[in-house]
Scaffold this motif. Sequence first.
Motif, PDB file in Angstrom:
ATOM      1  N   UNK A   1       0.814  -1.215   0.000  1.00  0.00           N
ATOM      2  CA  UNK A   1       0.000   0.000   0.000  1.00  0.00           C
ATOM      3  C   UNK A   1       0.853   1.274   0.000  1.00  0.00           C
ATOM      4  N   UNK A   2       1.955   1.256   0.734  1.00  0.00           N
ATOM      5  CA  UNK A   2       2.830   2.435   0.764  1.00  0.00           C
ATOM      6  C   UNK A   2       3.412   2.715  -0.614  1.00  0.00           C
ATOM      7  N   UNK A   3       3.788   1.647  -1.330  1.00  0.00           N
ATOM      8  CA  UNK A   3       4.319   1.825  -2.677  1.00  0.00           C
ATOM      9  C   UNK A   3       3.245   2.356  -3.623  1.00  0.00           C
ATOM     10  N   UNK A   4       2.034   1.871  -3.499  1.00  0.00           N
ATOM     11  CA  UNK A   4       0.943   2.343  -4.343  1.00  0.00           C
ATOM     12  C   UNK A   4       0.678   3.830  -4.113  1.00  0.00           C
ATOM     13  N   UNK A   5       0.701   4.243  -2.845  1.00  0.00           N
ATOM     14  CA  UNK A   5       0.482   5.658  -2.534  1.00  0.00           C
ATOM     15  C   UNK A   5       1.576   6.526  -3.135  1.00  0.00           C
ATOM     16  N   UNK A   6       2.827   6.070  -2.999  1.00  0.00           N
ATOM     17  CA  UNK A   6       3.944   6.855  -3.524  1.00  0.00           C
ATOM     18  C   UNK A   6       3.914   6.900  -5.045  1.00  0.00           C
ATOM     19  N   UNK A   7       3.516   5.792  -5.676  1.00  0.00           N
ATOM     20  CA  UNK A   7       3.441   5.766  -7.132  1.00  0.00           C
ATOM     21  C   UNK A   7       2.430   6.777  -7.649  1.00  0.00           C
ATOM     22  N   UNK A   8       1.285   6.880  -6.982  1.00  0.00           N
ATOM     23  CA  UNK A   8       0.297   7.863  -7.411  1.00  0.00           C
ATOM     24  C   UNK A   8       0.804   9.284  -7.191  1.00  0.00           C
ATOM     25  N   UNK A   9       1.467   9.532  -6.066  1.00  0.00           N
ATOM     26  CA  UNK A   9       2.018  10.873  -5.808  1.00  0.00           C
ATOM     27  C   UNK A   9       3.052  11.232  -6.871  1.00  0.00           C
ATOM     28  N   UNK A  10       3.902  10.274  -7.217  1.00  0.00           N
ATOM     29  CA  UNK A  10       4.930  10.555  -8.222  1.00  0.00           C
ATOM     30  C   UNK A  10       4.316  10.856  -9.580  1.00  0.00           C
ATOM     31  N   UNK A  11       3.157  10.246  -9.856  1.00  0.00           N
ATOM     32  CA  UNK A  11       2.537  10.405 -11.171  1.00  0.00           C
ATOM     33  C   UNK A  11       1.819  11.735 -11.319  1.00  0.00           C
ATOM     34  N   UNK A  12       1.316  12.291 -10.231  1.00  0.00           N
ATOM     35  CA  UNK A  12       0.467  13.478 -10.355  1.00  0.00           C
ATOM     36  C   UNK A  12       1.025  14.711  -9.651  1.00  0.00           C
ATOM     37  N   UNK A  13       1.989  14.556  -8.797  1.00  0.00           N
ATOM     38  CA  UNK A  13       2.463  15.696  -8.023  1.00  0.00           C
ATOM     39  C   UNK A  13       3.505  16.489  -8.789  1.00  0.00           C
ATOM     40  N   UNK A  14       3.553  17.764  -8.521  1.00  0.00           N
ATOM     41  CA  UNK A  14       4.559  18.651  -9.079  1.00  0.00           C
ATOM     42  C   UNK A  14       5.608  18.940  -8.003  1.00  0.00           C
TER      43      UNK A  14
END
Length: 283
Positions: free
Chosen positions: A3-16
């Motif tokens: 779950x931690x990896x999934x959260x970070x993957x989404x942040x990396x994909x959409x965050x500036x």
Amino acid sequence: MTPAQARQEMRDAVMMEVRDLTLATQKQPVAVRMYRPALQTLAPVLMYFHGGGWVAGDLDTHDSFCRVISEWAKCAVIAVDYARPPEYPFPRAVEDCYAATAWVARNGAGLGLDTRRIAVAGGGTGGGLVAVVCQIARDLGEPAIGFQLLLYPIVDCLARNRSRAEFAEGFGLTTELLEWYLSQYVPPGIPLAHPWLSPACGTCLQGLPATMIITAGCDLLRDEGRAFARKLRKAGVPVRHKEYSGMRHGFMNHPGAEANARRAILFCAEALAAHYHRRDTSA
């Protein structure tokens, strides 16, 4: 994945990535704010000089604009927090903007920036700073700037034209307010015809980067923006000029309230993206 990896993957994909930095330029430290799109390893660069009559604007007043341009144009934006008058009068703003641009050109690769693709942009007094920095860079031979974007710029502090008379009051930026800004920025004895104050009045406009100028139909700076576009074309500079009728000075700062502001921001972002793409494919 966890779950931690999934959260970070989404942040990396959409965050500036947004970082406040201090650049150790040759003259003095210059504060900037860097915006980089997510998942972009080597981003083209837009140096941004905010407006506000040299006196009033700052990084926070133009933060939302920089974020949108970074996302839509798919470029890094380096917003320059140049020193402001009256504490730091002319020519400090010019010196800071040029020094920050030169520093990024020399050192930006370490921040994940593509220093082969540098453009500069600014609104109002920031637009005037853009025009000045491009002329200094041309004269000194560095840094290499490929594109300048001027939003309703002040480029002729001595202008006497129809828009200066027609929109002198009642349309946001007034003659009285502009004169107050100038009194704060320009020390006594400095002529307003100085090329770092009135870059449109220079005798040599050849060799400047491709240019886009946005003007507002109900802005006392409208006619000098139009005139600058004509002068640049006559000097052989590739120029696009777009005017938004019925708009006041600074209208692009209010996209939530004005549809033309949203259209203008998208228009600028698309022009920047097209410029970066041309430069990228020809490199």
